[in-house]
Design an enzyme around this catalytic site. Structure first.
Site, PDB file in Angstrom:
ATOM      1  N   ASP B 120       0.897  -1.103   0.024  1.00  0.00           N
ATOM      2  CA  ASP B 120       0.005  -0.038   0.166  1.00  0.00           C
ATOM      3  C   ASP B 120       0.774   1.472  -0.049  1.00  0.00           C
ATOM      4  O   ASP B 120       2.202   1.156   0.495  1.00  0.00           O
ATOM      5  CB  ASP B 120      -1.053  -0.118   1.274  1.00  0.00           C
ATOM      6  CG  ASP B 120      -2.144   0.893   1.200  1.00  0.00           C
ATOM      7  OD1 ASP B 120      -2.704   1.272   2.199  1.00  0.00           O
ATOM      8  OD2 ASP B 120      -2.044   1.561   0.053  1.00  0.00           O
ATOM      9  N   SER B 121       0.520   2.156  -0.411  1.00  0.00           N
ATOM     10  CA  SER B 121       1.416   3.593  -0.659  1.00  0.00           C
ATOM     11  C   SER B 121       1.467   4.345   0.460  1.00  0.00           C
ATOM     12  O   SER B 121       2.470   5.368   0.441  1.00  0.00           O
ATOM     13  CB  SER B 121       0.593   4.342  -1.906  1.00  0.00           C
ATOM     14  OG  SER B 121      -0.588   4.659  -1.326  1.00  0.00           O
ATOM     15  N   PHE B 124      -3.691   5.532   3.124  1.00  0.00           N
ATOM     16  CA  PHE B 124      -4.693   5.175   4.117  1.00  0.00           C
ATOM     17  C   PHE B 124      -4.219   5.691   5.532  1.00  0.00           C
ATOM     18  O   PHE B 124      -5.255   6.196   6.249  1.00  0.00           O
ATOM     19  CB  PHE B 124      -5.087   3.720   4.157  1.00  0.00           C
ATOM     20  CG  PHE B 124      -5.858   3.538   5.292  1.00  0.00           C
ATOM     21  CD1 PHE B 124      -5.506   2.677   6.614  1.00  0.00           C
ATOM     22  CD2 PHE B 124      -7.208   3.817   5.287  1.00  0.00           C
ATOM     23  CE1 PHE B 124      -6.491   2.440   7.510  1.00  0.00           C
ATOM     24  CE2 PHE B 124      -8.017   3.540   6.041  1.00  0.00           C
ATOM     25  CZ  PHE B 124      -7.793   2.827   7.397  1.00  0.00           C
ATOM     26  N   GLY B 244     -11.244   4.111  -0.621  1.00  0.00           N
ATOM     27  CA  GLY B 244     -12.098   5.151  -0.324  1.00  0.00           C
ATOM     28  C   GLY B 244     -13.391   4.635   0.517  1.00  0.00           C
ATOM     29  O   GLY B 244     -14.296   5.313   0.943  1.00  0.00           O
ATOM     30  N   ASP B 294      -8.403  -7.148   0.856  1.00  0.00           N
ATOM     31  CA  ASP B 294      -6.999  -7.357   1.969  1.00  0.00           C
ATOM     32  C   ASP B 294      -7.891  -6.695   3.246  1.00  0.00           C
ATOM     33  O   ASP B 294      -8.708  -5.811   3.186  1.00  0.00           O
ATOM     34  CB  ASP B 294      -5.867  -6.388   1.798  1.00  0.00           C
ATOM     35  CG  ASP B 294      -6.324  -4.788   2.145  1.00  0.00           C
ATOM     36  OD1 ASP B 294      -6.805  -4.308   1.186  1.00  0.00           O
ATOM     37  OD2 ASP B 294      -5.681  -4.422   2.930  1.00  0.00           O
ATOM     38  N   CYS B 332     -12.826 -27.887  10.195  1.00  0.00           N
ATOM     39  CA  CYS B 332     -11.449 -26.928   9.756  1.00  0.00           C
ATOM     40  C   CYS B 332     -10.342 -28.049   9.574  1.00  0.00           C
ATOM     41  O   CYS B 332      -9.962 -28.703  10.797  1.00  0.00           O
ATOM     42  CB  CYS B 332     -11.149 -25.712  10.594  1.00  0.00           C
ATOM     43  SG  CYS B 332      -9.882 -24.813  10.154  1.00  0.00           S
ATOM     44  N   CYS B 334      -7.284 -26.769   9.667  1.00  0.00           N
ATOM     45  CA  CYS B 334      -5.898 -26.139   9.928  1.00  0.00           C
ATOM     46  C   CYS B 334      -4.985 -26.747  11.051  1.00  0.00           C
ATOM     47  O   CYS B 334      -5.543 -27.403  11.881  1.00  0.00           O
ATOM     48  CB  CYS B 334      -6.269 -24.517  10.041  1.00  0.00           C
ATOM     49  SG  CYS B 334      -6.601 -24.279  11.846  1.00  0.00           S
ATOM     50  N   CYS B 337      -6.905 -26.670  14.492  1.00  0.00           N
ATOM     51  CA  CYS B 337      -7.951 -27.350  14.529  1.00  0.00           C
ATOM     52  C   CYS B 337      -7.795 -28.630  14.554  1.00  0.00           C
ATOM     53  O   CYS B 337      -8.344 -29.494  15.452  1.00  0.00           O
ATOM     54  CB  CYS B 337      -9.130 -27.028  13.568  1.00  0.00           C
ATOM     55  SG  CYS B 337      -9.802 -25.369  13.870  1.00  0.00           S
ATOM     56  N   HIS B 362      -5.466 -20.092  12.452  1.00  0.00           N
ATOM     57  CA  HIS B 362      -6.915 -20.404  11.939  1.00  0.00           C
ATOM     58  C   HIS B 362      -7.725 -19.565  11.363  1.00  0.00           C
ATOM     59  O   HIS B 362      -8.399 -19.701  10.200  1.00  0.00           O
ATOM     60  CB  HIS B 362      -7.799 -20.828  13.547  1.00  0.00           C
ATOM     61  CG  HIS B 362      -9.258 -20.942  13.140  1.00  0.00           C
ATOM     62  ND1 HIS B 362      -9.593 -22.294  12.557  1.00  0.00           N
ATOM     63  CD2 HIS B 362     -10.257 -20.256  12.957  1.00  0.00           C
ATOM     64  CE1 HIS B 362     -10.997 -22.046  12.075  1.00  0.00           C
ATOM     65  NE2 HIS B 362     -11.377 -20.917  12.586  1.00  0.00           N
TER      66      HIS B 362
END
Lengths: 428, 417
Positions: B120-121, B124, B244, B294, B332, B334, B337, B362
């Site tokens: 990101d620049s 934000f 925005g 994101d 799940c 992962c 889990c 998770h």
């Protein structure tokens, strides 16, 4: 009868030069073993600090014994009793021997709360008072493979009175006898080993008395309490340990509590200690430091699996404040002070240092990351710093123990001592 | 987790991708191949080929602001199937700074991440750190919270830092206004963002290796958005972000701006909706035509003990989980889990920071798996069905479906019974 499958097979014993061997018959099936001298895997509630299974498994050689402490566990007694299947299953631990200690060696606890019948531990919600009954109820809920009996070790403060020291010995013996009584009646604890705890503060006769008496009980081994880093200097510790081990049976292991610094470990091994609590890497990690001390004395630098000597630049190990050059600061709070075995990665000098923490170290951190990155993570307070440092410090520390065992096997302990301790004395 | 790996593998091992890569490796650092389009909604499933690897879209990109995903190693992130994650120019530009990162072989080298990075620049931060910033035509003046120093972030400086970071996708510096602001400031910011886009394009030293995305602004104003879209789509950038939004505006306004944007963005370029990460928002905005997302939410909320599940979230630190011996989600796959129960994690939160890492793992797995399932359903032509099942699972009853989501989905021909 307390479990008695644990067996210490010594291959070398030299008075004043340490013992080498294997502790066998560990775990539920008795199939696991632990080389001595060795250290246990220090955990918070069964978790190596900062690490999940993925990050932990990047470490290739870990001790087969995991240490948990009642200071973390006591507050979860009800949960464990409802769970019924013991702590190992509760924590998702597989294939490890579970040793349950009383206090977390990395966190000194407040004093003044011990009575004739109780000791206290501090959980996240505050103080929890333990009678032997509650202590044993916890052991039944935890279902460890082995535990230390309840003991009063509040003798590490400077100027602990003779009377207080004597009380700690008497109480600990009484607690031991009570624990064993309950143990022998409990089916749930069948096959579980118990270690007696030798107390005695810094008073030689009390130490000897405690050792003699504890040795009379049917225990599988001995914890040496009240000798932790900060409670006394190494010279006295060595003296007391030597006196104690003279009274203990040769074929039972001795676990020294609260000592983890490499120099203190070496001296304690020479005095007859077999096992240590592996909490030192965690302490180093918490102060944003990395262990870099050299323990390689192999004449063949290309020996597979060995780390070549860590590259120490002149002044590299000069991070320390002047005081920490001395062994055994007399203030237990100094446990947080940096030692000469480590570097402080927060230091600006590492900002652009693109070398690994230790050249040739095979740990995940050293294979994948550089000092500059660790520096950045620490400066920006990133959680990953703790993860990576814990991995490296654990790997480095356990490799040190491996080198220690090799040195005992090859009779090169003096060479190892010079290599490791030489770093303490350098004053560039 | 297995499903996520399959998603990535499918894109990576297809012969098509290999030949495409070879043909275009000289031409462009970004290629978008549309694998499937939903005949009912505006959703697409694509293979986004970037310098470091292919990325299967729709994709959720976890955020690693300071060159690390909090508490997670790059190996763990890779094992979860993550193909692209974020870094932040403002933060990294301050610490450790672009020169050091360049010496370390870019951000990839510095953090040792072998897959793609999007930076990101710093735009934000103009909103999030508004107390500390001053905006002019030149750029944004920030006062550093660490040492009080003032730094001026111009479009040129932002791109220069991002060139040093070496990210696969760079974002233009835009003039960001909070979505709750109204009045002439919004229009000023929109026009300035176009001018800053042109300055960013000129400043990019590595157009053959790094992709510069434009960011559509215009607040919640249809005319302004449209004007911005008309102008920015005339620039030859490899991708567009919708900016925005996701800042506290009404959801009813939010989705209308999203769908307006995707209506006017080119089909053959990726659409990146910035700052969106709640599961419902992701599913709806995929239906509205977005490809990339994101958000810090899944990883941030994890550190507070909030575990994301198909039916909402579990606050693991709550007493009710102290004796709950089930995993967070029994479906799940992962690592968390597969090994740990809610009760253990609940207890661990009182003892060690590793508890946060377990939930972070998770939550990332949850987000990536969600996107993977979304993509699969688009490829198989049953995305509408997926949406219905998803909503049913997430909300106890029809009258609890968020109104805006119902409206948004209706706008792309999805009726929820």
């Amino acid at each position: 009868m307390a479990g008695c499958r644990m067996k210490l097979e010594l291959s070398r014993v030299a008075l004043g030069k340490g013992r080498l061997g294997v502790l066998k018959g560990l775990g539920k099936t008795g199939q696991l073993s632990l080389e001595v001298p060795g250290c246990l895997l220090h955990t918070h509630l069964g978790t190596v600090p900062h690490l999940t299974q993925d990050t932990l498994s990047t470490l290739s050689t870990l001790p087969s014994v995991t240490q948990i402490t009642l200071s973390n566990i006591a507050e979860h007694q009800e949960v464990l009793e409802e769970f019924k299947d013991g702590f190992r299953k509760f924590a998702g631990l597989h294939d490890t021997v579970l040793y349950c200690a009383l206090h977390d060696p990395a966190t000194p606890c407040p004093t003044g709360h011990t009575t004739n019948k109780t000791v206290s531990v501090w959980g996240s919600g505050g103080r929890i008072e333990l009678t032997v009954a509650k202590f044993m109820a916890l052991q039944k809920a935890v279902k460890p493979d082995w535990y230390q009996s309840m003991a009063d070790g509040e003798t590490w403060q400077i100027n602990t009175s003779h009377k207080r020291v004597r009380k700690s010995v008497d109480r600990s013996l009484a607690h031991l006898d009570e624990c064993l009584l309950v143990h022998q009646k409990s089916q749930e604890l069948e096959g579980v080993e118990v270690f007696g705890v030798v107390e005695g503060g810094d008073i030689l006769e009390e130490r000897v008395r405690s050792a003699k008496e504890t040795a009379k009980r049917p225990v599988s081994g001995f914890c040496l309490d009240g000798l932790q880093t900060g409670s006394m200097d190494q010279a006295l510790r060595t003296q007391l340990i030597s006196a104690v081990t003279k009274e203990l049976p040769e074929d039972k292991p001795r676990l020294l509590q609260g000592v983890g610094r490499p120099d203190e470990v070496l001296a304690s091994v020479e005095a007859g200690v077999d096992l240590f609590e592996g909490f030192f890497p965690f302490q180093v990690t918490e102060r944003g430091c990395a262990l870099i001390f050299n323990f390689n004395i192999s004449s063949n630098p290309e020996l597979a699996g060995r780390a070549p000597p860590a590259v120490l630049e002149p002044g590299e190990d000069q991070e320390t404040a002047g005081d920490s050059q001395h062994n055994g600061d007399l203030n237990p709070d100094d446990q947080t002070q940096m030692t000469s075995f480590e570097i402080n990665l927060k230091d600006k000098r590492y900002q652009g240092d693109f070398r690994p923490l230790v050249e040739g170290c095979g740990c995940y951190c050293c294979r994948n990351h550089q000092r500059a990155y660790l520096h950045h993570l620490l400066v920006t307070n990133e959680l990953l710093a703790g993860v990576l440092l814990m991995i490296h410090n654990t790997a480095h520390y356990h490799a040190f123990f491996s080198a220690l065992r090799d040195a005992l096997a090859e009779d090169t302990l003096d060479l190892l001592k010079r290599r490791v301790l030489g770093q303490t004395e350098r004053k560039d | 987790m297995a499903a996520t790996r399959a998603c990535g593998a499918a894109a990576n091992t297809s012969e098509n991708i290999m030949s495409l890569k070879k043909a275009l490796s000289v031409a462009s650092p970004l290629t978008l191949r549309i694998v499937a389009e939903c005949p009912v909604t505006k959703a697409r499933a694509c293979d986004l080929i970037l310098p470091h690897s292919a990325v299967s879209t729709p994709v959720f990109m976890p955020v690693g602001t300071q060159g690390t995903l909090k508490g997670i190693t790059v190996d763990q992130l890779d094992a979860l199937g993550c193909q692209i994650c974020l870094g932040n120019t403002y933060h990294l530009g301050m610490r450790p700074g672009p020169d050091l990162i360049e010496k370390a072989n870019g951000l990839h080298g510095f953090m040792n991440w072998k897959r793609n990075l999007l930076t990101d620049s710093g735009g934000f931060q103009m909103v999030s750190l508004v107390e500390l910033s001053e905006i002019t035509e030149e750029g944004v003046k920030f006062k550093s919270p660490y040492d009080g120093k003032e730094i001026l972030l111009t479009p040129e400086k932002s791109i220069s830092i991002q060139n040093s970071l070496g990210s696969d996708i760079m974002m233009q510096l835009d003039d960001v206004v909070s979505s709750t602001v109204t009045g002439p400031r919004v229009e000023e910011a929109m026009h300035r963002s176009i001018r800053w886009l042109d300055r960013c394009i000129s400043a990019n030293k590595n157009p053959e290796k790094q992709n510069l995305f434009a960011i559509i602004q215009g607040g919640l104003n249809t005319e302004l958005r449209k004007a911005c879209l008309d102008e920015m789509t005339q620039r030859d950038v490899p991708g567009f972000a919708i900016g925005g939004l996701s800042g506290g505006e009404e959801k009813d306004d939010f989705w209308r701006m999203v769908t307006l944007s995707t209506d006017h963005l080119p089909r053959e370029k990726p659409r990146y909706l910035m700052g969106v990460g709640y599961a419902v928002d992701l599913v709806v905005c995929v239906a509205l035509g977005c490809d990339m997302f994101d958000c810090v939410f899944p990883t941030r909320t994890a550190r507070f003990g909030s575990a994301l599940v198909p039916w909402g979230s579990l606050q693991i630190k709550n007493k009710q989980y102290a004796k709950d011996f089930e995993p967070i989600d029994s479906d799940c796959q992962c690592p968390t889990c597969k090994r740990h129960s809610r009760a253990y994690l609940h207890a661990l939160f009182k003892s060690d920071s590793a508890a946060m890492h377990h939930v972070t793992i998770h939550n990332i797995a949850y987000q990536l798996n969600l996107m993977c399932s979304v993509r699969q359903s688009i490829v198989e032509g049953c995305f509408p069905e997926f949406i219905r099942t998803f909503m049913k699972r997430m909300f106890p009853s029809r009258d609890q479906y968020p109104g805006w989501a119902v409206d948004a989905l209706a706008s792309v021909n999805i009726t929820l019974e």
